[in-house]
Write an enzyme that holds these catalytic residues in place. Structure first.
Site, PDB file in Angstrom:
ATOM      1  N   LYS A  85       0.828  -1.207   0.000  1.00 20.96           N
ATOM      2  CA  LYS A  85       0.000   0.000   0.000  1.00 20.96           C
ATOM      3  C   LYS A  85       0.869   1.266   0.000  1.00 20.96           C
ATOM      4  CE  LYS A  85      -2.325   0.914   3.678  1.00 20.96           C
ATOM      5  NZ  LYS A  85      -3.275   1.222   4.749  1.00 20.96           N
ATOM      6  N   ASP A  86       2.108   1.157   0.522  1.00 16.36           N
ATOM      7  CA  ASP A  86       3.001   2.316   0.603  1.00 16.36           C
ATOM      8  C   ASP A  86       3.914   2.460  -0.610  1.00 16.36           C
ATOM      9  OD1 ASP A  86       2.074   2.962   3.147  1.00 16.36           O
ATOM     10  OD2 ASP A  86       3.576   1.711   4.144  1.00 16.36           O
ATOM     11  N   ARG A 133      -8.855   8.037   0.748  1.00 14.85           N
ATOM     12  CA  ARG A 133      -9.797   6.969   0.391  1.00 14.85           C
ATOM     13  C   ARG A 133     -10.780   6.722   1.525  1.00 14.85           C
ATOM     14  NH1 ARG A 133     -10.089   1.709   2.038  1.00 14.85           N
ATOM     15  NH2 ARG A 133      -8.142   1.985   3.160  1.00 14.85           N
ATOM     16  N   ARG A 134     -10.244   6.516   2.740  1.00 14.10           N
ATOM     17  CA  ARG A 134     -11.138   6.249   3.871  1.00 14.10           C
ATOM     18  C   ARG A 134     -12.036   7.449   4.140  1.00 14.10           C
ATOM     19  NH1 ARG A 134      -6.183   3.601   7.036  1.00 14.10           N
ATOM     20  NH2 ARG A 134      -6.394   1.455   6.314  1.00 14.10           N
ATOM     21  N   ARG A 151      -2.039  11.003  11.739  1.00 16.33           N
ATOM     22  CA  ARG A 151      -0.793  10.456  11.205  1.00 16.33           C
ATOM     23  C   ARG A 151      -0.057   9.731  12.320  1.00 16.33           C
ATOM     24  NH1 ARG A 151       2.415  12.536   7.413  1.00 16.33           N
ATOM     25  NH2 ARG A 151       3.511  10.585   7.768  1.00 16.33           N
ATOM     26  N   ARG A 157      -1.100   6.220  16.654  1.00 15.55           N
ATOM     27  CA  ARG A 157      -2.518   6.423  16.322  1.00 15.55           C
ATOM     28  C   ARG A 157      -3.423   5.896  17.427  1.00 15.55           C
ATOM     29  NH1 ARG A 157      -3.064   5.551   9.776  1.00 15.55           N
ATOM     30  NH2 ARG A 157      -1.104   6.574   9.248  1.00 15.55           N
ATOM     31  N   CYS A 244      -0.809   9.046  -2.972  1.00 18.80           N
ATOM     32  CA  CYS A 244      -1.822   9.049  -1.906  1.00 18.80           C
ATOM     33  C   CYS A 244      -2.682  10.277  -1.937  1.00 18.80           C
ATOM     34  CB  CYS A 244      -1.295   8.904  -0.516  1.00 18.80           C
ATOM     35  SG  CYS A 244       0.311   9.113  -0.250  1.00 18.80           S
TER      36      CYS A 244
END
Length: 310
Positions: A85-86, A133-134, A151, A157, A244
Site C-alpha cells: 500500500k506504501d 480513500r477512507r 498520522r 494512532r 496518496c
C-alpha cells in the site's frame, strides 16, 4: 542458488516502526528456513519523520520507500520489504518488485474504545484517518461524521485514540493482526461498505532490477494469486495518476482464473458523488491483470472520476 548468496548475509532494509520490523523479521525468518543468512538494516524514512502534515501534502507514498532504495542503490542492503500500500505505482528506474507474498486480511478495521461499529457512532462523532480513500468512503456512509487527519505509526494512532482525541479511528486490519492486536478491532468493514486500498494487506519485496540472483532466491516466497490481484489493483491506481493524494479504492478477488475487481473514486472536496466501476475477467498473467486494472481506471474516468495530475 547464486554463489554470492551462499557466502555473504542477505541484508534487508527496513523502516523501524514496529509493524515494518515485524514485516522484515517475517521475511528474514522465511529466508532463514530456506538456508540463507539474513540480517536487518533499520532506517528512519522521511515518512516517519514528518508527522504534522498529511501524506498527500508532503510527497506521497514514496516517502516511506526512498531511503530504503538509497540503501539498495549503495549496496548497504540487498532487499527492502514494503507494505504494498506504501509502494509508489511506478518504481524508479533500476528497481523492481521481485516478489509479492501471500496477503493478510485486506480490509479496514473500525477501532474505538466506546463504540462497537460505525453505525453506533453518535451524530457528528470525530473519526481519525489520514487516508483520502477512507475519508471519502466514510463520508459516503456517514455524511454527518467529522473526519479529522491522523498520522503516525500504529502505536501513535492508538495512543491518540486512547487519549480521547477521536471517538473512533479506521486502520488496516492487517497491521493490527500482524502485531497481535486483534483485540483492538471492534468491527471489520465489509469490502462492500469500505473498499480497500490497492495492495492493502500484501507485502512486496523490492530489489535492484539487475539482481536476477535475488529474484530467483525470492521465488519460493511468491504467492501468485495475491500478485495477480494486487497487480490489477495497482494498475487502477496508476491509471488514475496514483499517489496518496488520490481518493481511490481498488480491490480484486480471484476464484480459479476469474478475477473480480471493484474500484471507487471519491471527490476529496465532497462536491461530486462517489464513482464506482467493476469487472470480471479471466486472468492468468501479470500483464492481463495490469490490463484489467487499466480498463477499470478508464471506466471510472468515463463515469466522471478525475485523474490526478502531478
Amino acid at each position: 542458488m547464486h554463489p554470492s548468496l551462499k557466502n555473504t548475509p542477505l541484508v534487508i532494509a527496513t523502516r523501524e516502526s514496529r509493524l515494518a520490523l515485524w514485516q522484515a523479521e517475517h521475511v528474514q525468518a522465511l529466508l532463514r528456513q530456506r538456508g540463507l543468512s539474513v540480517e536487518l538494516l533499520g532506517m528512519t524514512t522521511k515518512g516517519d519523520q514528518i508527522l504534522d502534515r498529511t501524506l498527500s501534502k508532503v510527497g506521497g507514498k514514496g516517502l516511506f520507500v526512498k531511503e530504503l532504495e538509497v540503501a539498495l542503490e549503495e549496496g548497504r542492503a540487498h532487499i527492502a520489504v514494503h507494505s504494498l500500500k506504501d509502494v509508489p505505482m511506478e518504481l524508479p528506474a533500476g528497481f523492481a518488485l521481485a516478489c509479492v507474498m501471500e496477503r493478510e486480511d485486506p480490509r479496514d478495521a473500525f477501532v474505538s474504545p466506546h463504540y462497537a461499529s460505525l453505525a453506533q457512532l453518535p451524530q457528528g462523532a470525530v473519526v481519525g484517518t489520514s487516508s483520502l480513500r477512507r475519508q471519502v468512503l466514510l463520508h459516503a456512509l456517514r455524511p454527518d461524521l467529522k473526519i479529522v487527519p491522523l498520522r503516525g505509526n500504529l502505536d501513535t494512532r492508538l495512543r491518540k485514540l486512547d487519549e480521547g482525541q477521536y471517538d473512533a479511528i479506521v486502520l488496516a486490519a492487517a497491521g493490527l493482526k500482524r502485531l497481535k492486536m486483534d483485540e483492538r478491532i471492534r468491527s471489520i468493514f465489509a469490502p462492500e461498505e469500505m473498499l480497500p486500498a490497492a495492495g492493502q494487506g500484501a507485502l512486496g519485496i523490492e530489489i535492484r532490477s539487475d539482481r536476477e540472483d535475488l529474484r530467483l532466491a525470492l521465488q519460493s516466497l511468491v504467492d501468485m494469486p495475491t500478485w495477480l490481484r494486487v497487480t490489477a489493483e495497482r494498475a487502477v491506481s496508476r491509471g488514475m495518476g496514483g499517489s496518496c493524494s488520490v481518493p481511490l479504492a481498488a480491490y480484486a478477488t480471484l476464484e480459479g482464473d476469474t478475477l473480480f475487481i471493484r474500484a471507487a473514486w471519491g471527490d476529496p472536496d465532497g462536491q461530486l458523488p462517489l464513482v464506482r466501476a467493476e469487472q470480471r475477467a479471466v486472468v492468468t498473467t501479470l500483464a492481463q491483470a495490469d490490463a484489467v486494472g487499466l480498463a477499470i481506471a478508464q471506466a471510472l474516468q468515463a463515469a466522471g472520476a478525475q485523474v490526478h495530475r502531478h
